[in-house]
Design an enzyme around this catalytic site. Sequence first.
Site, PDB file in Angstrom:
ATOM      1  N   SER A 207       0.793  -1.227   0.000  1.00  0.00           N
ATOM      2  CA  SER A 207       0.000   0.000   0.000  1.00  0.00           C
ATOM      3  C   SER A 207       0.824   1.274   0.000  1.00  0.00           C
ATOM      4  CB  SER A 207      -0.946   0.010   1.210  1.00  0.00           C
ATOM      5  OG  SER A 207      -0.203  -0.081   2.413  1.00  0.00           O
ATOM      6  N   HIS A 235      -5.602  -4.271  -1.655  1.00  0.00           N
ATOM      7  CA  HIS A 235      -5.419  -3.247  -2.683  1.00  0.00           C
ATOM      8  C   HIS A 235      -5.386  -3.842  -4.093  1.00  0.00           C
ATOM      9  CE1 HIS A 235      -4.691   0.351  -0.203  1.00  0.00           C
ATOM     10  NE2 HIS A 235      -4.158  -0.488   0.661  1.00  0.00           N
ATOM     11  N   LYS A 266     -12.472  -1.085  -0.162  1.00  0.00           N
ATOM     12  CA  LYS A 266     -11.697  -0.358  -1.169  1.00  0.00           C
ATOM     13  C   LYS A 266     -12.413  -0.473  -2.518  1.00  0.00           C
ATOM     14  CE  LYS A 266      -7.305  -0.513   1.301  1.00  0.00           C
ATOM     15  NZ  LYS A 266      -7.852  -0.901   2.610  1.00  0.00           N
TER      16      LYS A 266
END
Length: 420
Positions: A207, A235, A266
Site C-alpha cells: 500500500s 489493494h 476499497k
Amino acid sequence: MTTSSTQATAKKLTPVDLYGAIEKELQSARENSTYKVEVPIESQQNGLVKVGGKTCVMLASNNYLGLANHPRIREAALYGLEKYGFGMASVRFLCGTQPIHIELEEAIARFLGTEAAILHSSCYAANEAFFLAVVGNEFGSTNYRDIIYSDQLNHASIIDGIRVARIAAKTTDLKAYKHGDFKQLTDWLAEGNDYRISIIATDGVFSMEGDYAPLQDFVQAAKQSSALLYVDESHSTGVLGKTGRGTPEQCGVHGQVDVISGTLGKALGGAMGGFIAGKRSLIDFLRQKSRPYTFSNTLPPSVVCAALEAIKMLEEDNSLVLKSQTNTKYFRDEIKRLGFTILDGVHPIVPVMVGEAATAMKMSTELLNEGVYVRGLWYPVVPKGEARLRVQISAAHEIADLDLALAAFKKVGKQLGVIQ
C-alpha cells in the site's frame, strides 16, 4: 517476588503524568511537521469532492473503481436496508446470519477461485484472526515450532496479527525478509525443514509502494517447501488483472493461492468489511476458532448487498477495471513527464517521492489550496527520507480531472523546488 531492574527503577506515572507525556509527544509531532490532520470532505466520495465549499480532485481514496458513490451500489445498499434492516445486533453463530451473508461468502469464493470464504468486520480483523487461529494451535502435536516468513513492508494488520499470534502461542518463529527479496525468502525456506507449519505471508499489492508481489514465484516456492501461501489482496481485488481478480490473475496463478484475505472497503464498494478465502476445511475451522469472527457483530445488510452488487458488476464486464488501468497509465506517464520522481508500477497507487516529511505536509496543503486532495506519508509509515504523496487513481476520474491535478502538481512542485 522478584522485580526486574527496569520495573524497579521506572518512575511511576500518575494519570496527570501520563497525560503530560502524551501532550509532549503530540507537541513534538506538531513541531516536526509530522502531526496528522484530518480534512473532512463535505460530499459523497467520488472522483471530485467538496472540501471547504470548494470542488477538489480526490487523489487520496481507495475508491479504485469509483463504486463508493455508484448508483447501482447505492441502490443495492438501500435494498439491503429496506429488506433486511439496519443491523443484526449479533454475531454470526448466535442470530447474526442471513441468507445474504452466505451468498456474499459464496460470491467472494467464486470470484477469487477458492472453495469457500468467511466474512469479518475488516481485513485488519481477518488478518489477526487467521494467524491467531492457525499458528501455535496444537493440532495434537507436542514439541513443535511453527514459522512465518513475512515481507518487511507487509501491511500493519499482518504485522500485528503475527505479533499477537506469537505472544499467544510462544511456539512461532518469524523471519521478515527484505521487501521483494525473493532470494532471501527462498534461502530461508530451504533451511526451515524442521518446522511443523510454514507460512509465507505477503501483501498482493504493497500500500505504500504500489508494487505487487510476483505470485507466480511465490506459488512455486510454497509448493516446493510445503509452505502455506497467505496473500492480502486488499489493494488488489477489483484492481489488478484483466477482470479485476487481483494479483493472482495479474501473475497468471488465479485459483492457486492457498489463502487470500481482502476487504470490501476499497474497490468493492468502499464501505467496510473483510474476508478470508481458501480451502473449505480452513474456512470451517476459522468459523470455530476465529475470535474476531466469533466476538464481532455481523456486517450490516446494506454493506453486504452493496458488496454483492459490486462483485456482480465485475462479473458482468471489466469496463471499470480497464478504465482504472487506463487512467493510471495516463497519470503515471504525465507526472513523470513533469519531472517528478515516482515509484514505477502499474497500480493506481502512485507514490510521488518528495524526500522529507515537512515537504510532504507543505505540498499536500498547497495542493489542497489548488483544488487537489492528496495526503502525504512520512516516517514511521515509510522510511526516513522517503516521504511521499500517495496519489490514488480511480475509474471515477475523467482525463480532464487528472489534467487539473497535474497542472496543480506542476505549479506547487515548482514553488517548493521539488521539480525544476
